[in-house]
Design a protein around this motif. Sequence first.
Motif, mmCIF file in Angstrom:
data_model
loop_
_atom_site.group_PDB
_atom_site.id
_atom_site.type_symbol
_atom_site.label_atom_id
_atom_site.label_comp_id
_atom_site.label_asym_id
_atom_site.label_seq_id
_atom_site.Cartn_x
_atom_site.Cartn_y
_atom_site.Cartn_z
ATOM 1 N N TRP A 299 7.675 5.266 11.350
ATOM 2 C CA TRP A 299 7.173 3.448 11.681
ATOM 3 C C TRP A 299 6.297 3.997 11.289
ATOM 4 O O TRP A 299 4.799 4.647 11.823
ATOM 5 C CB TRP A 299 7.706 3.314 12.660
ATOM 6 C CG TRP A 299 9.114 3.066 12.717
ATOM 7 C CD1 TRP A 299 10.191 4.024 13.175
ATOM 8 C CD2 TRP A 299 10.336 2.565 12.038
ATOM 9 N NE1 TRP A 299 11.446 3.715 13.052
ATOM 10 C CE2 TRP A 299 11.169 2.504 12.303
ATOM 11 C CE3 TRP A 299 10.120 0.833 11.481
ATOM 12 C CZ2 TRP A 299 12.667 1.509 12.452
ATOM 13 C CZ3 TRP A 299 11.056 0.346 11.066
ATOM 14 C CH2 TRP A 299 12.130 0.510 11.700
ATOM 15 N N TRP A 300 5.490 2.722 10.559
ATOM 16 C CA TRP A 300 3.503 2.944 10.067
ATOM 17 C C TRP A 300 3.462 1.031 10.071
ATOM 18 O O TRP A 300 4.486 0.336 9.329
ATOM 19 C CB TRP A 300 3.451 3.723 8.578
ATOM 20 C CG TRP A 300 4.285 4.816 8.478
ATOM 21 C CD1 TRP A 300 5.483 5.134 8.454
ATOM 22 C CD2 TRP A 300 3.283 5.738 9.136
ATOM 23 N NE1 TRP A 300 5.428 6.831 8.188
ATOM 24 C CE2 TRP A 300 4.031 6.801 9.213
ATOM 25 C CE3 TRP A 300 2.620 6.036 9.689
ATOM 26 C CZ2 TRP A 300 3.861 8.374 9.724
ATOM 27 C CZ3 TRP A 300 1.478 7.130 10.441
ATOM 28 C CH2 TRP A 300 3.112 8.369 9.815
ATOM 29 N N ALA A 301 2.358 1.117 10.349
ATOM 30 C CA ALA A 301 1.828 -0.582 10.125
ATOM 31 C C ALA A 301 1.165 -0.255 8.321
ATOM 32 O O ALA A 301 1.681 0.222 7.509
ATOM 33 C CB ALA A 301 0.721 -0.711 10.125
ATOM 34 N N THR A 302 1.398 -1.640 7.993
ATOM 35 C CA THR A 302 1.817 -1.704 6.297
ATOM 36 C C THR A 302 0.590 -2.435 6.108
ATOM 37 O O THR A 302 -0.167 -3.377 6.443
ATOM 38 C CB THR A 302 2.874 -2.407 6.028
ATOM 39 O OG1 THR A 302 4.109 -1.761 6.349
ATOM 40 C CG2 THR A 302 3.100 -2.440 4.783
ATOM 41 N N THR A 303 0.118 -1.817 4.832
ATOM 42 C CA THR A 303 -1.240 -2.804 3.550
ATOM 43 C C THR A 303 -0.910 -3.960 3.523
ATOM 44 O O THR A 303 0.285 -4.181 3.265
ATOM 45 C CB THR A 303 -1.959 -2.127 2.864
ATOM 46 O OG1 THR A 303 -1.056 -1.127 1.857
ATOM 47 C CG2 THR A 303 -2.148 0.050 3.703
ATOM 48 N N PRO A 304 -1.450 -4.659 2.616
ATOM 49 C CA PRO A 304 -1.458 -5.404 1.646
ATOM 50 C C PRO A 304 -1.085 -5.461 0.091
ATOM 51 O O PRO A 304 -0.191 -6.330 -0.253
ATOM 52 C CB PRO A 304 -2.489 -5.634 1.825
ATOM 53 C CG PRO A 304 -2.833 -6.126 2.387
ATOM 54 C CD PRO A 304 -2.943 -5.303 2.899
ATOM 55 N N THR A 305 -0.619 -3.896 0.097
ATOM 56 C CA THR A 305 0.238 -3.475 -0.674
ATOM 57 C C THR A 305 1.366 -2.781 -0.778
ATOM 58 O O THR A 305 2.041 -2.312 -1.661
ATOM 59 C CB THR A 305 -1.126 -2.478 -1.550
ATOM 60 O OG1 THR A 305 -1.265 -1.562 -1.155
ATOM 61 C CG2 THR A 305 -1.935 -2.903 -2.256
ATOM 62 N N GLY A 306 1.800 -2.377 0.446
ATOM 63 C CA GLY A 306 3.115 -2.130 1.274
ATOM 64 C C GLY A 306 3.016 -1.057 0.872
ATOM 65 O O GLY A 306 4.003 0.140 1.437
ATOM 66 N N THR A 307 2.277 -0.478 1.347
ATOM 67 C CA THR A 307 1.798 1.341 1.452
ATOM 68 C C THR A 307 1.263 1.308 3.461
ATOM 69 O O THR A 307 1.104 0.676 3.904
ATOM 70 C CB THR A 307 0.504 2.305 0.947
ATOM 71 O OG1 THR A 307 -0.586 1.081 1.071
ATOM 72 C CG2 THR A 307 1.338 1.814 -0.946
ATOM 73 N N ARG A 308 1.511 2.449 3.350
ATOM 74 C CA ARG A 308 1.083 2.944 4.964
ATOM 75 C C ARG A 308 -0.400 2.593 5.054
ATOM 76 O O ARG A 308 -0.902 3.483 4.384
ATOM 77 C CB ARG A 308 1.633 4.773 5.250
ATOM 78 C CG ARG A 308 3.133 5.006 5.194
ATOM 79 C CD ARG A 308 3.397 6.358 5.336
ATOM 80 N NE ARG A 308 4.478 6.790 4.880
ATOM 81 C CZ ARG A 308 4.906 8.642 4.831
ATOM 82 N NH1 ARG A 308 3.766 9.398 5.392
ATOM 83 N NH2 ARG A 308 5.916 8.736 4.534
ATOM 84 N N ALA A 309 -0.304 2.012 6.122
ATOM 85 C CA ALA A 309 -1.992 1.810 6.945
ATOM 86 C C ALA A 309 -2.405 3.607 7.523
ATOM 87 O O ALA A 309 -1.547 4.386 7.715
ATOM 88 C CB ALA A 309 -1.655 1.260 8.133
ATOM 89 N N ALA A 310 -3.778 3.724 7.371
ATOM 90 C CA ALA A 310 -3.608 5.125 7.686
ATOM 91 C C ALA A 310 -3.608 5.130 8.899
ATOM 92 O O ALA A 310 -3.250 4.193 9.998
ATOM 93 C CB ALA A 310 -5.631 5.122 8.274
#
Length: 324
Positions: A299-310
């Motif tokens: 489970w990952w917070a999401t960036t504005p492009t839909g990728t995993r946050a760091a």
Amino acid sequence: MKIPRWAIPAAAALTASGLLLTACGQESPRGQQNAAGTQPQAEPSAEAPSAEPSPSPVPEPTTLEVANVTRLGKVVTDGDGRTLYRFDNDTARPPASTCADACAKAWPPVSASEAATRVDGVDQSLVGKIKRPDGTWQVTLGGWPLYRYAKDDGPGDVNGQGVGGTWYAASPTGKKALAKRTDTGDRWKGWTVVKARNDPKLGLILTDGKGRTMYRFDKDTAKPPTTNCFGACKKAWPPVTFTTWKKLKLEGVDRKLVNFIERKDDGTCQLTVNGWPMYYYEKDEQPGDVKGQGVGGVWWATTPTGTRAATTGTGGGYGTGGGY
């Protein structure tokens, strides 16, 4: 041949007047008879004044004005009413621009003319200018370089607000013009609100209108968009509901990446970003919480492009056992 006596006075009169009859029967100045078909050339006058170069045009001053925008309050505009922006990647102390080439094409710098900048509603002492790498001058406000946004079609548009989580309309003091509190909460009830927020540890991540973090699940798929979170998983990770296109509010997110899927368990519409279904985490209690980051390694917070946050944490709770 004897010339008639009556013709002599007439010829003398023509000679005295300085005119002669040409072969074509046209009058021509004496001594300057021209070849047939040509026009007499005027002699330049010795007293004709010499042409003076026209004076250089006086440069128009750059104008900064203040306008009231419904959801942002007071913002700075140019003389045509177009919103002016500032860029978080620039610096105010010292004033410096980091937007060039393709960036400057999308965000044209506000040029500083040779004339002093004219202001209306803006403190003149806050206005300055910097020299750009290409040698042109750019207006600054409170030290921050100012720009327009190419996608603003006319006066009053603020399409650049929040783009990339780094572009903001400039307030009259040069600070960011931020959305009023009425932009969140009950005002957007029934809407799907997706915003890009800058987290101190994770960078840009997606939240809703109340600041709740959105997550993606590695066991889902983006192509095709599919959710695999049901039952207890769905309880721990509630899906982000998509309402309608007419009630979609985006800030810092490309609309082309936003869509939805219809869930198989209950038929509700779930928001997707770049194909990935979006969820909340039940243990996030306050706006800005990111307790779901890294849970179960899936489970990952999401960036504005839909990728995993760091990745910065290991998470806990429902992460045990693979996070479903």
